[in-house]
Design a protein around this motif. Sequence first.
Motif, PDB file in Angstrom:
ATOM      1  N   GLY A 150       0.825  -1.201   0.000  1.00  0.00           N
ATOM      2  CA  GLY A 150       0.000   0.000   0.000  1.00  0.00           C
ATOM      3  C   GLY A 150       0.858   1.250   0.000  1.00  0.00           C
ATOM      4  N   GLY A 151       0.205   2.390  -0.193  1.00  0.00           N
ATOM      5  CA  GLY A 151       0.926   3.645  -0.192  1.00  0.00           C
ATOM      6  C   GLY A 151       0.061   4.774  -0.686  1.00  0.00           C
ATOM      7  N   LEU A 152       0.708   5.920  -0.867  1.00  0.00           N
ATOM      8  CA  LEU A 152       0.032   7.115  -1.361  1.00  0.00           C
ATOM      9  C   LEU A 152       0.394   7.325  -2.815  1.00  0.00           C
ATOM     10  N   VAL A 153      -0.619   7.368  -3.663  1.00  0.00           N
ATOM     11  CA  VAL A 153      -0.392   7.568  -5.088  1.00  0.00           C
ATOM     12  C   VAL A 153      -1.391   8.593  -5.609  1.00  0.00           C
ATOM     13  N   GLN A 154      -1.163   9.023  -6.837  1.00  0.00           N
ATOM     14  CA  GLN A 154      -2.081   9.952  -7.480  1.00  0.00           C
ATOM     15  C   GLN A 154      -3.062   9.190  -8.356  1.00  0.00           C
ATOM     16  N   ALA A 155      -4.168   9.818  -8.618  1.00  0.00           N
ATOM     17  CA  ALA A 155      -5.164   9.221  -9.501  1.00  0.00           C
ATOM     18  C   ALA A 155      -4.516   8.871 -10.834  1.00  0.00           C
ATOM     19  N   GLY A 156      -4.823   7.684 -11.326  1.00  0.00           N
ATOM     20  CA  GLY A 156      -4.255   7.213 -12.576  1.00  0.00           C
ATOM     21  C   GLY A 156      -3.019   6.351 -12.410  1.00  0.00           C
ATOM     22  N   ASP A 157      -2.436   6.383 -11.229  1.00  0.00           N
ATOM     23  CA  ASP A 157      -1.242   5.574 -10.973  1.00  0.00           C
ATOM     24  C   ASP A 157      -1.613   4.112 -10.731  1.00  0.00           C
ATOM     25  N   SER A 158      -0.574   3.309 -10.555  1.00  0.00           N
ATOM     26  CA  SER A 158      -0.745   1.877 -10.288  1.00  0.00           C
ATOM     27  C   SER A 158      -0.070   1.506  -8.980  1.00  0.00           C
TER      28      SER A 158
END
Length: 125
Positions: free
Chosen positions: A7-15
């Motif tokens: 898990g983690g923090l990502v931006q919309a559209g990322d994988s």
Amino acid sequence: QLQACGGGLVQAGDSLRLSCAASGRTFRSVCMGWFRQNPGKERDIVAAISWSGNRTYYADSVKSRFTISRDNAKNTVSLQMNSLKPEDTAVYFCAASQALSGSSLYISRYTYEYWGQGTLVTVSS
């Protein structure tokens, strides 16, 4: 024992790719599932895969974006999450359910006996 990670923090559209490893015992003939939960909400199924791997289930909200897979030799199950959306934000749990057959596929969280500790996925817009 199930241990989830990735898990983690990502931006919309990322994988992101979540992984779950079983330890302490060999999970034979188990259906594996990924669930997610937000505070105050129920724990909902995201995807499930039969022991043989020949059957899978995806929640409508993640179809065509998420892929569940497993490696029985390594006692692991993974969830590849593509095109992530803010609404995918949740704590994700892996779970195992003793299966009646190699093709058994379970969707209800009440059929899963073993649960991992959860891994947080946060998708920012």
